[in-house]
Scaffold this active site. Structure first.
Site, PDB file in Angstrom:
ATOM      1  N   GLU A  59      -4.585   8.336   6.193  1.00  0.00           N
ATOM      2  CA  GLU A  59      -5.162   8.211   4.853  1.00  0.00           C
ATOM      3  C   GLU A  59      -5.918   9.490   4.531  1.00  0.00           C
ATOM      4  O   GLU A  59      -6.920   9.805   5.166  1.00  0.00           O
ATOM      5  CB  GLU A  59      -6.099   6.993   4.778  1.00  0.00           C
ATOM      6  CG  GLU A  59      -6.843   6.854   3.476  1.00  0.00           C
ATOM      7  CD  GLU A  59      -5.932   6.908   2.258  1.00  0.00           C
ATOM      8  OE1 GLU A  59      -6.091   7.861   1.458  1.00  0.00           O
ATOM      9  OE2 GLU A  59      -5.062   6.037   2.123  1.00  0.00           O
ATOM     10  N   ASP A  80       2.999   3.052   1.650  1.00  0.00           N
ATOM     11  CA  ASP A  80       2.337   2.288   0.593  1.00  0.00           C
ATOM     12  C   ASP A  80       1.697   3.328  -0.322  1.00  0.00           C
ATOM     13  O   ASP A  80       0.544   3.705  -0.149  1.00  0.00           O
ATOM     14  CB  ASP A  80       1.306   1.339   1.195  1.00  0.00           C
ATOM     15  CG  ASP A  80       0.654   0.478   0.133  1.00  0.00           C
ATOM     16  OD1 ASP A  80       1.373  -0.163  -0.643  1.00  0.00           O
ATOM     17  OD2 ASP A  80      -0.589   0.467   0.067  1.00  0.00           O
ATOM     18  N   GLY A 127       1.779  -3.086  15.814  1.00  0.00           N
ATOM     19  CA  GLY A 127       2.945  -2.884  16.662  1.00  0.00           C
ATOM     20  C   GLY A 127       2.521  -2.338  17.996  1.00  0.00           C
ATOM     21  O   GLY A 127       1.419  -2.603  18.464  1.00  0.00           O
ATOM     22  N   CYS A 148       1.802  -1.033  -6.039  1.00  0.00           N
ATOM     23  CA  CYS A 148       1.255  -2.210  -6.722  1.00  0.00           C
ATOM     24  C   CYS A 148       1.294  -1.984  -8.237  1.00  0.00           C
ATOM     25  O   CYS A 148       0.345  -2.309  -8.946  1.00  0.00           O
ATOM     26  CB  CYS A 148      -0.145  -2.534  -6.228  1.00  0.00           C
ATOM     27  SG  CYS A 148      -1.309  -1.168  -6.330  1.00  0.00           S
TER      28      CYS A 148
END
Length: 326
Positions: free
Chosen positions: A151, A200, A144, A254
């Site tokens: 992290e 995430d 973006g 996930c």
């Protein structure tokens, strides 16, 4: 986390044996949560030879010759221009078979031409509807205007930096900030700064857990699994603080686990009067020819489950919006 997860997914773990402790645990939980769909999903997850790998092109070092070869091999583009907020610069090629391109080696100063990934990993990023000039936070380390990748794990952070070096030219890298803060502290550190936030989240990664080489470690992971939703909720609360009014928040994992997916999102929606669900059923309809989705009971949440010929996922994606208050 998203970029490092793509790396882990692309490399696979084909040489390891299935961990019976984890499989038995999944069997008990997912046969209840997914019903009849679990049988096929289990067969795909436990058969790495069936796994498929998508090829994501690098717009900064476009592989024209490879594109021709993939067309000849029967590959097709994901979304094929039918997803309204998919940038034209995102070119991802899929094959109906488990064909796998060789991974490109990291070389300092040389941009890679493509990236191998689980195609479902693109859905959370595209759900953000990124636009030029926006400030974007990848809380658990999405291009973006200004991108902040956070992290907390030092090894994953190193992988992230290396991935950025391999795919993005230096002038563009300069608008990307990489930090190693505890994601739960980001909201207090930078309140209402970002237009879009991607969480995430750390989760019980179903694919990698199934191939745990140490059964004792696997048993320990399973016992700790019930603690993950608390961490995920804390990360989302931080993300809500970091998000400006009117901004969008996307949560992804996930795992197939309802406790880490739908239940976490329900907790957030029940806790905030200014956080609203965003209907993303249209994304499932658009992507149905390439992905198989399980019923989530949520208009704002999608769950990709591995299927025959569509061995993508697991990937849960939920989309929320922070309302402007008067």
């Amino acid at each position: 986390m998203m970029l490092t997860r793509l790396k882990a997914n692309s490399e696979g773990k084909l040489a390891k044996q299935i961990c019976k402790v984890v499989l038995d645990h999944f069997e008990k939980q997912y046969s209840r949560e997914l019903g009849d769909a679990w049988s096929t999903t289990r067969d795909i997850l436990t058969s790495p030879s069936c796994w498929q790998y998508a090829v994501l092109f690098n717009r900064f070092n476009y592989p024209f010759e490879l594109e021709k070869d993939l067309h000849l091999k029967g590959y097709h583009t994901l979304f094929q221009g039918s997803l309204p907020y998919c940038p034209e610069s995102v070119k991802c090629y899929l094959s109906r078979t488990p064909d796998r391109m060789p991974s490109e080696r990291h070389q300092m100063g040389i941009l890679k031409k493509y990236y191998l990934l689980n195609a479902a990993s693109l859905l959370p990023v595209l759900a953000l509807e990124l636009r030029d000039g926006e400030k974007v936070l990848d809380l658990c380390a999405a291009p973006g205007g200004y991108l902040h990748c956070n992290e907390s794990d030092s090894l994953r952070s190193r992988w992230l930096r290396q991935t950025l070096e391999s795919f993005i030219p230096q002038p563009v890298v300069n608008v990307i900030k990489v930090s190693e803060l505890d994601g739960r502290e980001m909201g207090d550190a930078q309140p209402e700064i970002f237009d879009k936030v991607l969480v995430d989240a750390p989760c019980s990664n179903d694919r990698s857990w199934l191939f745990s080489s140490d059964s004792q470690k696997a048993a320990c992971r399973i016992s700790q699994r019930r603690k993950l939703p608390l961490l995920q909720i804390e990360l989302l609360r931080s993300a809500v603080k970091a998000l400006r009014p009117g901004g969008l928040l996307v949560y992804s994992t996930c795992t197939l686990s309802k406790a880490e997916n739908q239940d976490v999102i329900s907790e957030i929606l029940n806790s905030y009067s200014n956080i609203m669900p965003v209907d993303i059923k249209g994304m499932a309809q658009t992507c149905s020819q390439d992905f198989t989705f399980a019923h989530t009971g949520q208009e704002c949440g999608l769950l990709v489950i591995p299927d025959k010929g569509k061995a993508w996922g697991p990937m849960y994606v939920a989309k929320l919006k922070k309302l402007c208050t008067v």
